[in-house]
Design an enzyme around this catalytic site. Structure first.
Site, PDB file in Angstrom:
ATOM      1  N   CYS A   4       0.837  -1.203   0.000  1.00  0.00           N
ATOM      2  CA  CYS A   4       0.000   0.000   0.000  1.00  0.00           C
ATOM      3  C   CYS A   4       0.878   1.261   0.000  1.00  0.00           C
ATOM      4  CB  CYS A   4      -1.000  -0.023   1.149  1.00  0.00           C
ATOM      5  SG  CYS A   4      -2.324   1.196   0.943  1.00  0.00           S
ATOM      6  N   HIS A  98      -3.568  -5.328  -0.033  1.00  0.00           N
ATOM      7  CA  HIS A  98      -3.210  -5.636   1.355  1.00  0.00           C
ATOM      8  C   HIS A  98      -3.189  -7.145   1.608  1.00  0.00           C
ATOM      9  CE1 HIS A  98      -3.230  -1.674   3.324  1.00  0.00           C
ATOM     10  NE2 HIS A  98      -4.054  -1.340   2.341  1.00  0.00           N
ATOM     11  N   GLU A 100      -1.944  -8.594   4.054  1.00  0.00           N
ATOM     12  CA  GLU A 100      -2.042  -8.813   5.498  1.00  0.00           C
ATOM     13  C   GLU A 100      -3.484  -8.715   6.000  1.00  0.00           C
ATOM     14  OE1 GLU A 100      -1.824  -4.292   5.372  1.00  0.00           O
ATOM     15  OE2 GLU A 100      -1.339  -5.971   4.057  1.00  0.00           O
TER      16      GLU A 100
END
Length: 155
Positions: A4, A98, A100
């Site tokens: 990001c 993302h 994660e």
């Protein structure tokens, strides 16, 4: 691995241009269209179905890499973001999405920002309905960890 904002910082440091995305916010589960370069890429090749033309990923951002640096390889893009993933040299990646985030995290994120999302002309309910379980992010992070501990940087 720049994720990001890290993706944007990496692109800027290498000579790219980062700014507010003129196409607006991208949030939820997105389809990143991929190219043959990604299908052979060290980070992706062992975790994706090479017969596919896109990956379902979780994203949320309003700024984007507007222009890639000259010395990177574009790996994937979305309808709203033409530079969603790239690689620099052999072991450095920029990912706008993302990996994660889980589906639960992005659902909470959409709900928390529902007023802003609606003001921008998007439907939080539609975004939520388009989210499906997918563990590609977890697999990608595990692959990156494997590369970090087992790759030969001189190769």
């Amino acid at each position: 691995l720049g994720v990001c904002y890290g993706h944007q910082l990496l692109a800027k440091a290498l000579g790219g241009i980062v700014d507010w995305n003129p196409k607006g916010r991208q949030i939820g589960q997105v389809n990143m269209l991929i190219n043959e370069r990604l299908k052979k890429d060290l980070l992706f090749k062992n975790i994706i179905d090479i017969s596919t033309n896109y990956l379902k990923l979780i994203a949320t951002h309003q700024q984007s890499v507007i222009q890639l640096p000259n010395n990177v390889a574009l790996l994937g893009y979305t309808d709203l973001d033409p530079n969603h993933a790239f690689r620099y040299k052999k072991y450095i990646w920029g990912l706008q999405f993302h990996p994660e985030f889980t589906t639960d995290i992005i659902k909470c994120y959409i709900k928390a920002r529902s007023d802003d999302i609606e003001q921008e002309g998007l439907s939080p309910e539609t975004l939520l309905s388009q989210i499906h379980t997918d563990d590609l992010g977890k697999q990608l992070l595990q692959q990156f960890r494997h590369i970090c501990f087992h790759a030969n940087p001189a190769a």
